[in-house]
Design an enzyme around this catalytic site. Structure first.
Site, short mmCIF file in Angstrom:
data_model
loop_
_atom_site.label_atom_id
_atom_site.label_comp_id
_atom_site.label_asym_id
_atom_site.label_seq_id
_atom_site.Cartn_x
_atom_site.Cartn_y
_atom_site.Cartn_z
N GLU A 1 18.46 76.77 3.83
CA GLU A 1 17.22 77.30 4.40
C GLU A 1 17.46 78.11 5.69
O GLU A 1 17.00 77.74 6.78
CB GLU A 1 16.20 76.19 4.64
CG GLU A 1 15.76 75.54 3.35
CD GLU A 1 14.58 74.60 3.51
OE1 GLU A 1 14.14 74.37 4.65
OE2 GLU A 1 14.08 74.11 2.47
N GLU B 1 15.85 72.24 -4.11
CA GLU B 1 14.83 71.33 -3.57
C GLU B 1 13.49 71.64 -4.18
O GLU B 1 13.07 72.81 -4.24
CB GLU B 1 14.65 71.49 -2.04
CG GLU B 1 15.68 70.82 -1.21
CD GLU B 1 15.38 70.95 0.29
OE1 GLU B 1 14.18 71.08 0.69
OE2 GLU B 1 16.35 70.93 1.06
O1 IFM Z 1 12.93 67.88 4.74
C1 IFM Z 1 12.98 69.23 4.47
C2 IFM Z 1 14.41 69.67 4.23
O2 IFM Z 1 15.25 69.37 5.29
C3 IFM Z 1 14.48 71.15 3.98
N1 IFM Z 1 13.50 71.57 3.00
C4 IFM Z 1 12.16 71.09 3.10
C5 IFM Z 1 12.16 69.59 3.26
C6 IFM Z 1 10.71 69.07 3.32
O3 IFM Z 1 10.04 69.64 4.40
#
Ligand code: IFM
Length: 453
Positions: free
Chosen positions: A174, A356
């Protein structure tokens, strides 16, 4: 589980080698923040001295995964995942970010990697999930051009130590979240709000990514390399010209400032001119290195509005049309997930791994001790259906990782938002599988190997 909950036993018709996994990150679960020679990261500093974290929470103990990892690996095995994406804490292995190596930190990841492999699970190692060593921040952090070299040296250490057993690497997690929130908006460490610092951080993180790809390719035989991007459509809060301009600029910062140079070899148009002072000859070729897959983290779309008081003149807006989900506070848009997958497939032409996807909540045990997270099951059910649609429409999707294995430290929300398939009682560190863990086990069972064809 109540009979009204969707069953996980549905066939999605994905590739026979489709990878089902779970994701976590070091600072969010490991704890042991001051143990065995780990140095401080910018998140330790933020939690301890800068504030801005709900309830004054810190990652000092988190899920105590540093000590409890064998139990956590057993839980993953029980769910049936084929892969585990985790991140390495840079300050645990290099307490000052460079120079002296902390053998105890490396030993921890040795134990973890070996334990994951013994459980029949493939380790996917992410080198950076937001926790820059504080000592490097003190030298300017990502705003210092030397940071690309610091990261490359760290990547060499990781590749040499783990490349015999780990073949799947992500450089960063990210990019735009940690640069935008950390250097322009002050929602995250290191809490800076400055245009030039933000622009430099973007460019140097891109350079670090490119250098990391080269290092991994050179040192790890049979390696498969990707980078993990948060991607969400950005919509203007209203139809006003100012909100539309704000959305267009946020879209470039959020969705394209990293993917475009890394995969297409150029910055997107609205920010390209801003970047010029920081680009040296050959930089774009250093950034745009061949990758094997595109990691997508997706939750839902974003709404933007104009706000002249912010660093870039944009701010997060409201989703005026939606009814927020009663438990989560935000709306659910499964179609946006399908559309994002298709957009990425068309634009970047790489195999996609959903690194994710998941859903937060305030999950609490019933008096009998069960955790009936029906809202998470409903979310995952809808989103995996949309992944199926995207795959059927031609997106080359190779894997799906739920965020997250465990409830954990959710950055500015502290421990107030639970994303896990496994509930963690932070007082006792007791782990309890939620109903969604059972749903995911069923889904994996119905969609693994030849059964999938
Ligand atoms: O917890 C975070 C993660 O570290 C990165 N992506 C989003 C998740 C939820 O907010």
């Amino acid at each position: 589980m109540s009979s009204t909950m969707p069953s996980g036993a549905k066939r999605l018709g994905l590739r026979s080698d489709f990878v089902w996994g779970v994701s976590t990150s070091a600072y969010q679960i490991e704890g042991a923040a001051r143990e065995d020679g780990r140095g401080p990261s910018i998140w330790d500093t933020r939690c301890r001295t800068q504030g801005g974290v709900w309830n004054g929470d810190t990652g000092d103990v988190a899920c105590d995964h540093y000590h409890r990892w064998p139990e956590d690996v057993a839980l993953m095995k029980d769910i049936g995942v084929a892969a585990y994406r985790f991140s390495v804490s840079w300050p645990r292995v290099l307490p000052k970010g460079r120079g002296r190596v902390n053998d105890a930190g490396l030993d921890f990841y040795d134990r973890l990697v070996d334990g994951v492999l013994e459980a029949g699970i493939e380790p996917w190692m992410c080198l950076y999930h937001w926790d820059l060593p504080q000592a490097l921040h003190d030298l300017g952090g990502w705003a210092n051009r030397d940071s690309a070299g610091w990261f490359a040296d760290y990547a060499v250490l990781m590749a040499r130590r783990f490349g015999d057993r780990v073949k799947r690497f992500a450089t960063f997690n990210e990019f735009s979240v940690f640069t935008l929130f950390g250097y322009a908006i002050d929602w995250a460490a290191p809490g800076i709000t400055d245009r030039a610092t933000h622009l430099k951080a973007i460019h140097h993180v891109n350079l670090a990514h490119g250098a990391g790809v080269d290092v991994l390719r050179d040192h790890v035989p049979g390696v498969s390399i990707g980078a993990v991007h948060n991607r969400q459509a950005v919509h203007p809060e209203s139809d006003s010209e100012a909100d539309r301009a704000a959305a267009a600029l946020l879209d470039e910062h959020w969705n394209r400032a990293f993917c475009d140079p890394q995969i297409l070899g150029h910055y997107p148009p609205l920010i390209a001119r801003d970047m010029e002072p920081y680009i040296q000859g050959g930089d774009l070729a250093r950034i745009c290195r061949p990758q094997d897959w595109f990691g997508l983290n997706h939750y839902g779309p974003i709404f933007a509005k104009a706000d002249p008081d912010t660093t870039w003149g944009f701010a997060w807006g409201e989703d005026k049309a939606a009814t927020p989900h009663p438990l989560l506070g935000w709306a659910i848009y499964p179609d946006a997930f399908r559309d994002e997958l298709l957009l990425i497939a068309r634009r970047y032409k790489l195999p996609i791994v959903v690194t994710e996807n998941g859903c937060g909540g305030n999950d609490q045990p019933t008096p009998e001790g069960r955790i009936e997270d029906a809202h998470r099951i409903a979310y995952l059910d809808l989103y995996t259906d949309k992944m199926k649609e995207a795959a059927a429409a031609g997106a080359d999707i190779r894997g799906y990782f739920v965020w997250s294995l465990l409830d954990n430290f959710e950055w500015g929300s502290g421990y107030g938002n639970r994303f896990g398939l496994i509930h963690v009682d932070y007082e006792t560190q007791k782990r309890t599988a939620k109903a969604s863990a059972g749903w995911y086990r069923e889904l994996i069972g119905a969609n693994s190997s030849v059964m999938n064809r």
